[in-house]
Design an enzyme around this catalytic site. Structure first.
Site, PDB file in Angstrom:
ATOM      1  N   HIS A  29     -56.925 -77.635   7.427  1.00  0.00           N
ATOM      2  CA  HIS A  29     -56.735 -76.182   7.399  1.00  0.00           C
ATOM      3  C   HIS A  29     -57.458 -75.591   8.606  1.00  0.00           C
ATOM      4  O   HIS A  29     -58.674 -75.653   8.707  1.00  0.00           O
ATOM      5  CB  HIS A  29     -57.284 -75.608   6.096  1.00  0.00           C
ATOM      6  CG  HIS A  29     -57.036 -74.136   5.957  1.00  0.00           C
ATOM      7  ND1 HIS A  29     -55.783 -73.618   5.779  1.00  0.00           N
ATOM      8  CD2 HIS A  29     -57.880 -73.075   5.994  1.00  0.00           C
ATOM      9  CE1 HIS A  29     -55.864 -72.302   5.702  1.00  0.00           C
ATOM     10  NE2 HIS A  29     -57.119 -71.946   5.837  1.00  0.00           N
ATOM     11  N   ASP A  31     -58.109 -72.375  10.635  1.00  0.00           N
ATOM     12  CA  ASP A  31     -58.026 -70.918  10.759  1.00  0.00           C
ATOM     13  C   ASP A  31     -57.879 -70.508  12.223  1.00  0.00           C
ATOM     14  O   ASP A  31     -58.691 -70.892  13.054  1.00  0.00           O
ATOM     15  CB  ASP A  31     -59.290 -70.273  10.188  1.00  0.00           C
ATOM     16  CG  ASP A  31     -59.274 -70.261   8.671  1.00  0.00           C
ATOM     17  OD1 ASP A  31     -58.295 -69.761   8.104  1.00  0.00           O
ATOM     18  OD2 ASP A  31     -60.244 -70.758   8.055  1.00  0.00           O
ATOM     19  N   ASP A 144     -54.028 -70.409   1.544  1.00  0.00           N
ATOM     20  CA  ASP A 144     -55.269 -69.649   1.685  1.00  0.00           C
ATOM     21  C   ASP A 144     -55.151 -68.132   1.648  1.00  0.00           C
ATOM     22  O   ASP A 144     -56.151 -67.456   1.431  1.00  0.00           O
ATOM     23  CB  ASP A 144     -55.994 -70.093   2.971  1.00  0.00           C
ATOM     24  CG  ASP A 144     -57.485 -69.803   2.928  1.00  0.00           C
ATOM     25  OD1 ASP A 144     -58.051 -69.765   1.813  1.00  0.00           O
ATOM     26  OD2 ASP A 144     -58.092 -69.627   3.990  1.00  0.00           O
ATOM     27  N   HIS A 413     -54.569 -64.921   8.160  1.00  0.00           N
ATOM     28  CA  HIS A 413     -55.192 -64.371   6.945  1.00  0.00           C
ATOM     29  C   HIS A 413     -56.689 -64.125   7.086  1.00  0.00           C
ATOM     30  O   HIS A 413     -57.305 -63.620   6.151  1.00  0.00           O
ATOM     31  CB  HIS A 413     -54.872 -65.264   5.737  1.00  0.00           C
ATOM     32  CG  HIS A 413     -55.311 -66.681   5.914  1.00  0.00           C
ATOM     33  ND1 HIS A 413     -54.513 -67.635   6.488  1.00  0.00           N
ATOM     34  CD2 HIS A 413     -56.463 -67.302   5.608  1.00  0.00           C
ATOM     35  CE1 HIS A 413     -55.155 -68.792   6.520  1.00  0.00           C
ATOM     36  NE2 HIS A 413     -56.346 -68.605   5.997  1.00  0.00           N
TER      37      HIS A 413
END
Ligand SMILES: *[C@@H]1O[C@H](CO)[C@@H](O)[C@H](O)[C@H]1NC(C)=O
Ligand SMILES: *[C@@H]1O[C@H](CO)[C@@H](O)[C@H](O)[C@H]1NC(C)=O
Ligand SMILES: *[C@@H]1O[C@H](CO)[C@@H](O)[C@H](O)[C@H]1NC(C)=O
Length: 975
Positions: A29, A31, A144, A413
């Protein structure tokens, strides 16, 4: 409860004895922002993820990996990957072992993003993947985002996806779904599109997207043998902190036991015998040889003992998991168009604060998006009309791409949500502002350069001090009449259009500065048209000079006297009454039905707790009010700019203390007063000023009315559709859990009246008391939670913010016709470009562009030159043109209304694209495509078989809430 069909029942019975089939899905993951900038992340781990995964997958053919955020992948592909690595990637993709999931630049937020930008960021990634690899992502992995919107499944369905995956939903709801095996369902996200755009949806169980980290035999981080990413530099010796015990003869059984127990626990929550076992977490697989070299023997061990364990394991991509579910042939429950917002993780953890965190970033992101829209539409028109014009196409495409990239990136996000660290917020802002300047340069070139080289315009000398030119562009495919304001430095002026005709105008002192004046001009513009206006400054000019009237400061204590001395402001639609004893709004009567609604607006503050020892705290994510709001002022002043000509402006200043010199908050309301013109009178424009706030305050604009809404409000999912928000009581945290996101629109209503707010950026909204609609506009917080301090996520935001809302009041049926278009018009206000040196460059007289107008219920969602180099035809598309295709225009049209919302405007609309676009040029061909352009709609067969009647070449029928995407080819015009 869904019934089992016979085949399903049979297979179900077979499964009872078969081992649980486990799909181990390796992922990282990543970001695109959050705590570290993109550059820092690339350096510390992101580049290593793709370098090492490519190498490790190439070694062993069972290994798999899913790649999610395209921004990192593209940065790696363009700036890091070697020729060998690129070849390996091509091979891995061909073998289906490296799989692109979602395919957007980022994993976009679902609560505070606008659909324009969600589509853009997906299209940006999809275009790259398709032209580079010929692949089209078909599954999502929204693990997420903080809550799930009902618009997202619709957009993914339109993009051709076969299944959707979410994770963060209310903790108590997830609990129930888990127990009842209802984590999987078929989602019909749009009440108008229904089954046509439904999509299978998988909700992750309580372990979410990370591998469980608890190992009973070790205190390390679980199945993360590569440890934890190190910032700013990766360790030279390759030894990271927290690397787990290696899998050896001694440890393998303990590892296997832990993994198998977890798999069995999860299998009980699902209807089929398959378990999705995400293997990864934030910032993982930067050292993937360690990862795979430990997992390989562990999985081998489990499979060798699979009878005994009752479990089999395999590396898988997400599509392999969904294939298995699809092939189980079960019948699934259907979910309607409700979303999963807001989102709470624990009793006092309502993630409703981020709806209003970082108002400035939220505002700039939307401004950038509308600037992009304006530049895209104008460049597309220019390409069609002047293919050999002097604005260089590759230069123009570079400018557009930079802004597409910046707007895409901030949809992350932890971007537009305001949940990032200050340095990352600055990074987004810098990328956006820089790319916006580039787009302005492009717009200036498109406006100002002569369109063909033959007819340079000749101009008389003008005295710059006495004249100014302004170009105003309407980027919407509707004709508009609206008021545009221009800041000037002279107190009097007259305005003329490009035919030399005088234009109604009004001039007045600026609210923000003594040295400048606001000049309001009434402009009439055709769809996708611009015009030039001339402003002449002189003593005896024609623009009406409005005068300010000031009202004495009133103490909030004097509220008791309210209602005796009411000052009317009249427009064609409304009578507004302002109370001279409070300096607050008193009521608005909508004249069409002569109905008066009591309305007061003022500011209230929630006092946030910052001490974790004292109770729940508020931070970037979480709103956790420490009691109800208190009035945020002790005195109010009012100033009225009275004109009776174009607008009346009411300025209200709110003072924290009665004797304060500077105000803390203000409301500027503009009431259009153009009697007898085409100017819409239902729109009351309000701009607020807030900040800098005192620490640990969260400020709301409270609109209190006599509307009997019973605390029910409506707010939009991503500007696409309205959600009904019924007030709910909870055992605890009721206030914060009744907050909802508002992206474009919120309203309250009763049988007779509806009060609508449309917005230029996202906020949080709530109705805490009957008749109230409160909008959280700004937050400034600090807390002592170690995690927050460590990552710098306390939101000490000291900025001054100036958001805009447009307010409308009327009957339910009258406002049902208006708000969708108003929201679009606020997002895409005319582009105003003052020209500083009119002598050097000025377009020839009159606009060279004919208007392009769509019916009122259809919105031109996109008109652009994507500049992809692939062919529309999938089978030959990788015979790459080396040049971007500048002649393929992408057109996207959206029906703005829900079924049944309005007797006329909700009808399906049939248009002939050739006729609708003739103002642009002669259309020679139209191809319908999937939402992001990569599929020919005729060859798009999603897993659920669907039918649609084909239209003839140019005529299309667009039904309520449909979004349809086309490539349009124009007959080339060479001058
Ligand atoms: C489901 O149906 C498909 C097609 O009819 C078939 O190939 C497949 O074997 C079935 N799966 C099961 C588990 O029955
Ligand atoms: C017009 O008014 C809006 C709202 O007050 C303001 O944000 C904007 O900067 C003004 N535009 C110009 C060109 O002065
Ligand atoms: C839009 O405005 C143009 C002039 O700018 C006019 O020719 C056209 O008829 C108008 N169309 C509609 C639908 O009002």
């Amino acid at each position: 409860f869904g019934r089992l069909c016979t085949a399903g029942l049979l297979s179900f019975l077979l499964f009872l004895n078969a081992p649980i089939q486990t799909f181990v899905i390796p992922h990282s993951h990543m970001d695109v922002g959050w705590v570290y900038t993109i550059q820092e992340s690339m350096h510390a781990y992101a580049a290593n993820v793709y370098s090492s995964v490519t190498e490790e997958l190439s070694k062993v053919k069972e290994r798999r990996f899913i790649a999610v955020e395209q921004e990192f992948f593209r940065l790696w592909w363009d700036t890091v990957a070697s020729v060998t690595q690129k070849k390996q990637v091509q091979q891995l993709i061909k073998e289906g072992r490296l799989e692109f999931i979602i395919g957007g630049q980022v994993m976009h937020d679902e609560a505070v993003t606008d659909l324009d930008d969600d589509i853009l960021q997906m299209m940006e990634g999809h275009g790259f993947l398709y032209e580079t690899f010929g692949v089209r992502p078909q599954f999502s992995w929204h693990v997420d985002p903080f809550g799930a919107s009902a618009t997202t499944p619709v957009l993914f369905a339109l993009a051709g996806f076969n299944a959707h995956l979410i994770s963060r939903i209310d903790y108590d709801l997830k609990d129930t779904m888990q127990k009842n095996k209802k984590l999987q369902f078929v989602w019909r996200g749009s009440p108008s599109l229904k089954s046509q755009q439904e999509i299978f949806t998988h909700t992750m169980d309580q372990f979410s997207y990370c591998t469980p980290s608890y190992l009973p035999f070790s205190n390390r981080s679980g199945f993360y043998w590569n440890g934890v990413a190190l910032f700013p530099d990766p360790p030279k010796d390759g030894i990271y902190p927290n690397m787990s015990l290696p899998v050896t003869k001694e440890t393998v059984h303990a590892y296997a036991k832990t993994m198998v127990e977890n798999i069995k626990q999860r299998a009980a929550w699902f209807r089929t015998n398959h378990v999705l076992w995400p293997w990864g977490c934030d910032k993982q697989f930067y050292n993937s040889s360690v990862q795979f070299n430990n997992m390989d023997p562990l999985m081998k061990y489990i499979n060798q003992n699979s009878k005994e364990f009752g479990v089999s394991v395999q590396y898988a991509t997400l599509s392999e998991y969904f294939q298995a579910i699809y092939q189980s042939n079960l019948t699934w429950e259907v979910r309607g168009s409700e979303d999963f917002l807001p989102y709470s993780t624990e009793p006092y953890q309502a993630w409703t604060g981020f709806y209003a965190s970082r108002n400035v970033l939220k505002g700039v992101a939307r401004q950038a998006s509308s600037k992009l829209y304006a530049a895209e539409t104008l460049f597309a028109r220019y390409r069609i009309s002047f293919p050999d014009g002097p604005v260089a196409k590759d230069w123009a495409l570079d400018k557009l791409r930079a802004l597409r990239w910046a707007v895409s990136e901030v949809q992350h996000h932890d971007g537009i949500t305001g949940t990032e660290s200050p340095k990352v917020a600055d990074m987004y802002l810098q990328h956006l502002l820089q790319a916006m300047m580039g787009a302005e340069e492009l717009l200036a070139a498109l406006f100002l350069l002569p369109h063909n080289l033959e007819s340079p315009s000749t101009l008389a000398d003008v005295d710059q001090a006495l004249e100014q030119h302004v170009i105003i562009y309407n980027p919407l495919a509707w004709n508009i009449t609206t008021i545009v304001n221009v800041t000037v430095t002279q107190p009097s002026a007259a305005v003329f259009d490009d035919d030399g005709q005088p234009v109604p105008a009004q001039i007045q002192g600026s609210a923000h500065s003594n040295a400048t004046y606001d000049l309001f001009i009434v402009v009439e513009l055709g769809g996708l048209q611009y015009r030039k206006y001339l402003i002449k400054f002189s003593e005896n000019s024609k623009a009406y000079e409005a005068k300010a009237v000031s009202f004495e400061r009133r103490s909030a204590k004097d509220r008791a006297k309210a209602g005796r001395r009411l000052l009317p402001v009249l427009s064609e639609c409304y009578e507004l009454l302002f109370d001279q004893d409070t300096n607050l709004l008193h009521s608005i009567t909508y004249l069409e039905e002569k109905r008066r609604v009591m309305i007061t607006q003022d500011f209230w503050e929630y006092d946030a707790n910052g001490d974790v020892k004292a109770g729940p705290i508020s931070d970037n994510y979480i709103f956790s009010a420490n009691g109800s709001a208190v009035r945020a002022y002790k005195a109010v002043e009012m100033e009225m700019i009275i004109s009776g000509k174009i607008v009346t402006e009411i300025r209200q200043y709110f003072y924290r203390e009665e004797s304060d010199k500077d105000y803390a908050y203000s409301i500027t309301t503009r009431v259009p007063e153009c009697f007898g013109t085409k100017l819409p009178c239902h729109r009351l424009e309000q701009t607020y000023s807030l900040g800098p706030l005192s620490l640990n305050t969260e400020v709301v604009l409270r609109t209190s009315t006599s509307v009997k809404n019973n605390r029910t409000l409506y707010s939009d999912d991503n500007g696409y559709q309205m959600m009904k928000r019924t007030y709910r009581k909870f055992t605890n945290n009721t206030l914060a859990r009744n907050y909802f996101p508002m992206v474009r629109t919120a309203y309250i209503e009763d049988d007779l009246s509806r009060l609508v707010l449309v917005s230029d950026r996202a906020h949080g909204v709530s109705s805490q008391t009957d008749g109230q609609l409160e909008v959280m506009l700004h937050r400034r917080l600090w807390n002592n939670l170690q995690w927050n301090l460590g990552y710098n996520l306390t939101l000490n935001d000291s900025s001054v913010v100036r958001p805009t809302l447009w307010l409308m009041l009327g009957s339910v049926s009258a406002t049902s016709k208006l708000y969708q278009r108003e929201a679009v018009q606020l997002q895409h206000r005319p582009v105003v470009m003052p020209i500083d040196q009119p002598r050097k460059c000025l377009p020839h007289r009159g606009s060279p562009l004919r208007s392009v107008v769509l019916p009122p219920n259809l919105h031109l969602l996109s008109l652009s030159v994507p500049g992809w180099n692939y062919c529309s035809n999938h089978s030959v598309h990788l015979n790459l043109h080396s040049q971007p295709d500048y002649d393929r225009i992408l057109l996207r049209i959206m029906h703005l209304f829900e079924e049944g919302e309005d007797p006329e405007l909700s009808k399906p609309v049939t248009i002939n694209l050739k006729e609708a676009l003739q103002g642009m040029g002669e259309v020679k061909g139209v191809e319908e495509r999937s939402l992001t352009g990569t599929w020919d709609i005729a060859s798009l067969q999603r897993w659920k078989w669907k039918t649609r009647t084909r239209d003839d070449n140019f005529t299309v029928t667009i039904s309520p809430k449909e979004i349809r995407t086309f490539f349009v080819h124009f007959v080339s015009r060479n001058f």
